[in-house]
Design a protein around this motif. Sequence first.
Motif, PDB file in Angstrom:
ATOM      1  N   MET A  47      -3.268   8.594   2.175  1.00 62.25           N
ATOM      2  CA  MET A  47      -2.937   7.211   1.817  1.00 62.25           C
ATOM      3  C   MET A  47      -1.549   6.833   2.330  1.00 62.25           C
ATOM      4  O   MET A  47      -1.331   5.711   2.804  1.00 62.25           O
ATOM      5  CB  MET A  47      -2.999   7.018   0.299  1.00 62.25           C
ATOM      6  CG  MET A  47      -4.401   6.937  -0.253  1.00 62.25           C
ATOM      7  SD  MET A  47      -4.463   6.724  -2.039  1.00 62.25           S
ATOM      8  CE  MET A  47      -3.621   5.179  -2.249  1.00 62.25           C
ATOM      9  N   GLN A  48      -0.623   7.766   2.255  1.00 63.28           N
ATOM     10  CA  GLN A  48       0.731   7.481   2.724  1.00 63.28           C
ATOM     11  C   GLN A  48       0.754   7.283   4.241  1.00 63.28           C
ATOM     12  O   GLN A  48       1.396   6.353   4.740  1.00 63.28           O
ATOM     13  CB  GLN A  48       1.675   8.619   2.321  1.00 63.28           C
ATOM     14  CG  GLN A  48       1.884   8.708   0.827  1.00 63.28           C
ATOM     15  CD  GLN A  48       2.690   9.931   0.428  1.00 63.28           C
ATOM     16  OE1 GLN A  48       3.116  10.715   1.274  1.00 63.28           O
ATOM     17  NE2 GLN A  48       2.877  10.099  -0.882  1.00 63.28           N
ATOM     18  N   SER A  49       0.065   8.148   4.954  1.00 64.49           N
ATOM     19  CA  SER A  49       0.044   7.991   6.414  1.00 64.49           C
ATOM     20  C   SER A  49      -0.703   6.724   6.815  1.00 64.49           C
ATOM     21  O   SER A  49      -0.329   6.056   7.786  1.00 64.49           O
ATOM     22  CB  SER A  49      -0.587   9.218   7.072  1.00 64.49           C
ATOM     23  OG  SER A  49      -1.958   9.318   6.742  1.00 64.49           O
ATOM     24  N   GLY A  50      -1.738   6.365   6.087  1.00 62.31           N
ATOM     25  CA  GLY A  50      -2.455   5.113   6.365  1.00 62.31           C
ATOM     26  C   GLY A  50      -1.561   3.899   6.154  1.00 62.31           C
ATOM     27  O   GLY A  50      -1.623   2.931   6.912  1.00 62.31           O
ATOM     28  N   ALA A  51      -0.717   3.971   5.125  1.00 64.01           N
ATOM     29  CA  ALA A  51       0.206   2.858   4.872  1.00 64.01           C
ATOM     30  C   ALA A  51       1.219   2.740   6.000  1.00 64.01           C
ATOM     31  O   ALA A  51       1.538   1.629   6.441  1.00 64.01           O
ATOM     32  CB  ALA A  51       0.905   3.063   3.535  1.00 64.01           C
ATOM     33  N   PHE A  52       1.728   3.877   6.477  1.00 64.78           N
ATOM     34  CA  PHE A  52       2.691   3.829   7.578  1.00 64.78           C
ATOM     35  C   PHE A  52       2.029   3.332   8.869  1.00 64.78           C
ATOM     36  O   PHE A  52       2.648   2.590   9.646  1.00 64.78           O
ATOM     37  CB  PHE A  52       3.339   5.195   7.804  1.00 64.78           C
ATOM     38  CG  PHE A  52       4.351   5.536   6.739  1.00 64.78           C
ATOM     39  CD1 PHE A  52       5.471   4.751   6.554  1.00 64.78           C
ATOM     40  CD2 PHE A  52       4.182   6.655   5.934  1.00 64.78           C
ATOM     41  CE1 PHE A  52       6.413   5.055   5.584  1.00 64.78           C
ATOM     42  CE2 PHE A  52       5.111   6.961   4.962  1.00 64.78           C
ATOM     43  CZ  PHE A  52       6.230   6.168   4.775  1.00 64.78           C
ATOM     44  N   LYS A  53       0.783   3.721   9.076  1.00 61.17           N
ATOM     45  CA  LYS A  53       0.058   3.212  10.248  1.00 61.17           C
ATOM     46  C   LYS A  53      -0.139   1.703  10.153  1.00 61.17           C
ATOM     47  O   LYS A  53      -0.013   0.982  11.145  1.00 61.17           O
ATOM     48  CB  LYS A  53      -1.309   3.884  10.365  1.00 61.17           C
ATOM     49  CG  LYS A  53      -1.263   5.313  10.819  1.00 61.17           C
ATOM     50  CD  LYS A  53      -2.672   5.882  10.864  1.00 61.17           C
ATOM     51  CE  LYS A  53      -2.663   7.363  11.115  1.00 61.17           C
ATOM     52  NZ  LYS A  53      -4.030   7.923  11.085  1.00 61.17           N
ATOM     53  N   ARG A  54      -0.442   1.222   8.959  1.00 59.96           N
ATOM     54  CA  ARG A  54      -0.647  -0.215   8.777  1.00 59.96           C
ATOM     55  C   ARG A  54       0.652  -0.983   9.016  1.00 59.96           C
ATOM     56  O   ARG A  54       0.666  -2.046   9.641  1.00 59.96           O
ATOM     57  CB  ARG A  54      -1.179  -0.492   7.376  1.00 59.96           C
ATOM     58  CG  ARG A  54      -1.511  -1.948   7.167  1.00 59.96           C
ATOM     59  CD  ARG A  54      -2.437  -2.179   5.997  1.00 59.96           C
ATOM     60  NE  ARG A  54      -3.785  -1.752   6.389  1.00 59.96           N
ATOM     61  CZ  ARG A  54      -4.485  -0.834   5.730  1.00 59.96           C
ATOM     62  NH1 ARG A  54      -3.995  -0.244   4.674  1.00 59.96           N
ATOM     63  NH2 ARG A  54      -5.697  -0.498   6.131  1.00 59.96           N
ATOM     64  N   ILE A  55       1.767  -0.452   8.547  1.00 58.75           N
ATOM     65  CA  ILE A  55       3.059  -1.101   8.778  1.00 58.75           C
ATOM     66  C   ILE A  55       3.378  -1.117  10.269  1.00 58.75           C
ATOM     67  O   ILE A  55       3.834  -2.128  10.804  1.00 58.75           O
ATOM     68  CB  ILE A  55       4.172  -0.396   7.970  1.00 58.75           C
ATOM     69  CG1 ILE A  55       3.967  -0.632   6.479  1.00 58.75           C
ATOM     70  CG2 ILE A  55       5.545  -0.880   8.404  1.00 58.75           C
ATOM     71  CD1 ILE A  55       4.887   0.174   5.582  1.00 58.75           C
ATOM     72  N   GLY A  56       3.137  -0.010  10.956  1.00 57.13           N
ATOM     73  CA  GLY A  56       3.391   0.046  12.397  1.00 57.13           C
ATOM     74  C   GLY A  56       2.513  -0.919  13.179  1.00 57.13           C
ATOM     75  O   GLY A  56       2.973  -1.607  14.091  1.00 57.13           O
ATOM     76  N   GLY A  57       1.240  -0.987  12.821  1.00 50.24           N
ATOM     77  CA  GLY A  57       0.329  -1.915  13.487  1.00 50.24           C
ATOM     78  C   GLY A  57       0.720  -3.365  13.247  1.00 50.24           C
ATOM     79  O   GLY A  57       0.666  -4.195  14.151  1.00 50.24           O
ATOM     80  N   GLY A  58       1.128  -3.669  12.014  1.00 52.53           N
ATOM     81  CA  GLY A  58       1.564  -5.032  11.715  1.00 52.53           C
ATOM     82  C   GLY A  58       2.836  -5.392  12.465  1.00 52.53           C
ATOM     83  O   GLY A  58       3.005  -6.529  12.917  1.00 52.53           O
TER      84      GLY A  58
ATOM     85  N   GLU B 239       0.826  -1.206   0.000  1.00 52.30           N
ATOM     86  CA  GLU B 239       0.000   0.000   0.000  1.00 52.30           C
ATOM     87  C   GLU B 239       0.864   1.260   0.000  1.00 52.30           C
ATOM     88  O   GLU B 239       0.528   2.257  -0.633  1.00 52.30           O
ATOM     89  CB  GLU B 239      -0.925  -0.012   1.218  1.00 52.30           C
ATOM     90  CG  GLU B 239      -1.972   1.078   1.186  1.00 52.30           C
ATOM     91  CD  GLU B 239      -2.935   0.961   2.348  1.00 52.30           C
ATOM     92  OE1 GLU B 239      -3.361   2.026   2.843  1.00 52.30           O
ATOM     93  OE2 GLU B 239      -3.263  -0.156   2.755  1.00 52.30           O
ATOM     94  N   MET B 240       1.995   1.220   0.701  1.00 49.55           N
ATOM     95  CA  MET B 240       2.896   2.358   0.719  1.00 49.55           C
ATOM     96  C   MET B 240       3.491   2.595  -0.666  1.00 49.55           C
ATOM     97  O   MET B 240       3.616   3.734  -1.119  1.00 49.55           O
ATOM     98  CB  MET B 240       4.026   2.137   1.727  1.00 49.55           C
ATOM     99  CG  MET B 240       4.967   3.321   1.858  1.00 49.55           C
ATOM    100  SD  MET B 240       6.307   3.042   3.014  1.00 49.55           S
ATOM    101  CE  MET B 240       7.180   1.703   2.269  1.00 49.55           C
ATOM    102  N   GLY B 241       3.852   1.511  -1.341  1.00 51.71           N
ATOM    103  CA  GLY B 241       4.374   1.649  -2.703  1.00 51.71           C
ATOM    104  C   GLY B 241       3.355   2.274  -3.634  1.00 51.71           C
ATOM    105  O   GLY B 241       3.691   3.114  -4.480  1.00 51.71           O
ATOM    106  N   THR B 242       2.104   1.897  -3.492  1.00 48.15           N
ATOM    107  CA  THR B 242       1.039   2.487  -4.311  1.00 48.15           C
ATOM    108  C   THR B 242       0.805   3.948  -3.924  1.00 48.15           C
ATOM    109  O   THR B 242       0.600   4.806  -4.782  1.00 48.15           O
ATOM    110  CB  THR B 242      -0.262   1.688  -4.130  1.00 48.15           C
ATOM    111  OG1 THR B 242      -0.013   0.328  -4.434  1.00 48.15           O
ATOM    112  CG2 THR B 242      -1.359   2.209  -5.022  1.00 48.15           C
ATOM    113  N   ALA B 243       0.849   4.250  -2.628  1.00 49.01           N
ATOM    114  CA  ALA B 243       0.582   5.607  -2.148  1.00 49.01           C
ATOM    115  C   ALA B 243       1.709   6.567  -2.535  1.00 49.01           C
ATOM    116  O   ALA B 243       1.464   7.768  -2.713  1.00 49.01           O
ATOM    117  CB  ALA B 243       0.399   5.603  -0.640  1.00 49.01           C
TER     118      ALA B 243
END
Length: 111
Positions: free
Chosen positions: A81-92, A69-73
């Motif tokens: 979208m970029q901040s959502g991708a970073f949040k998803r990586i942190g949560g994972g 998702e970060m690559g797409t954002a």
Amino acid sequence: MKQKLKKLLTMENASKVLVMLLCVGAMNITVNATDSSAVVTNAFSSFLEVIKSIITCIGIIVILWGVFEMGTAMQGNDGVMQSGAFKRIGGGLVMAIAPQLLSVIFPDSAI
């Protein structure tokens, strides 16, 4: 005499005798109850290990999803979208290392 013998040799009576013999045989079994807590503890620790592995695997999947998702954002200009991708990586990442974090936070418990 034959009728009495036939009555005694019916399946119902034979099954009653078999159940009685099994009960008498079961009374002679000795049981050591000192190790029963170890069996229960081992079963729960095995169950906890499976749960920890499942959580770690889900965390790794979420990390990979966040990376894609970060690559797409990064191709777009949308900061959400970029901040959502970073949040998803942190949560994972938190999910992936959750069992290790719990053992650091609660060192004396069986978690």
